[in-house]
Scaffold this motif. Structure first.
Motif, short mmCIF file in Angstrom:
data_model
loop_
_atom_site.label_atom_id
_atom_site.label_comp_id
_atom_site.label_asym_id
_atom_site.label_seq_id
_atom_site.Cartn_x
_atom_site.Cartn_y
_atom_site.Cartn_z
N ALA A 218 -46.55 39.79 4.99
CA ALA A 218 -45.47 38.37 4.42
C ALA A 218 -44.34 39.73 4.14
O ALA A 218 -44.89 40.64 4.14
CB ALA A 218 -45.66 37.92 2.96
N THR A 219 -42.80 38.53 3.78
CA THR A 219 -41.44 38.85 3.35
C THR A 219 -41.21 39.02 1.95
O THR A 219 -41.31 38.02 1.92
CB THR A 219 -40.91 39.15 4.88
N ALA A 220 -40.02 39.88 1.51
CA ALA A 220 -39.48 38.99 0.45
C ALA A 220 -38.22 39.44 0.39
O ALA A 220 -37.90 40.93 0.98
CB ALA A 220 -39.75 39.62 -0.92
N LEU A 221 -37.33 38.35 0.43
CA LEU A 221 -36.02 38.63 0.32
C LEU A 221 -35.20 39.10 -1.15
O LEU A 221 -35.20 38.23 -2.36
CB LEU A 221 -35.00 37.79 1.41
N ASP A 222 -34.74 40.03 -0.87
CA ASP A 222 -33.86 40.53 -2.51
C ASP A 222 -32.82 39.98 -2.74
O ASP A 222 -31.90 39.19 -1.16
CB ASP A 222 -34.11 42.44 -2.91
#
Length: 222
Positions: A218-222
């Protein structure tokens, strides 16, 4: 799975095998649990501006609407029984919900005001649509975990387009869309981070430090 913050800073999440929605108030350390029907298998949740929780009933063929004020639940069935497993839900700018159905091999839209569900079947068999995000134009983008493709749906015509990635062994699992409109994906099978430019259809990839067996999920955008 898939925690989400509300406007009060509380953390909401689902218990997929425990069949519940939970919330943590970090200010007090208090947890609260909302039990769902046995067999619901919630996969993720999202919250609307009124604080209503919407969850994907992954093993019970519905999208659920939970009102935390009284615990009431309304279930919205899929329009096609073959689309048996709503997987990941995301909002668009109109306040409607786009979602993937991994085993059902489709990309769907729930119009919240009417409860209408419309599903677009994938062109590739067993494509396993997984992660989904909506870009600034209202267009949903999806990674097809069962193959080496990305997919998108025209939000006006519901026309589907699939884009093969260069390496046949790529298995994208989750994605993000940055402010320039680029689609970033993690290759779970090959340990890569990739960038797809929808305008040019150019693909760039970078190996992760953990190598080909690092299994980025999974990924997360800052």
């Amino acid at each position: 799975r898939d925690p989400s913050l509300d406007r009060q800073g509380r953390v909401w999440f689902v218990g997929q095998t425990g069949h519940y929605v939970g919330v943590l108030d970090p200010a007090t350390g208090e947890f609260k649990k909302f039990d769902l029907a046995p067999g619901t298998g919630p996969h993720n949740l999202i919250l609307d501006s009124a604080g209503i929780v919407w969850y994907a009933g992954n093993t019970a063929t519905h999208i659920g609407r939970l009102d935390p004020r009284d615990g009431s639940i309304r279930k919205i069935a899929m329009s096609d029984s073959a689309v048996r497993d709503p997987h990941t839900l995301v909002w668009d700018a109109r306040g409607d919900i786009w979602f993937t159905a991994q085993g059902g091999n489709g990309i769907g839209k729930l119009t919240v005001a009417t409860g209408e569900v419309r599903v677009v079947p994938l062109l590739t068999p067993r494509a396993r649509p997984y992660g989904i995000k909506v870009d600034r134009t209202g267009r949903p983008w999806v990674v097809l975990f069962g193959t080496n493709k990305l997919a998108t749906v025209d939000p006006q015509t519901f026309a589907l387009t699939e884009y093969p990635l260069p390496r046949a062994e790529t298995r994208p699992r989750r994605l993000e869309i940055t402010s320039d409109g680029a689609v970033w994906y993690c290759d779970y099978a090959g340990g890569m981070l990739g960038r797809f430019d929808p305008r040019t259809q150019k693909v760039e990839e970078w190996p992760l430090p953990g190598g080909p067996t690092s299994r980025p999920y999974a990924t997360a955008l800052d």
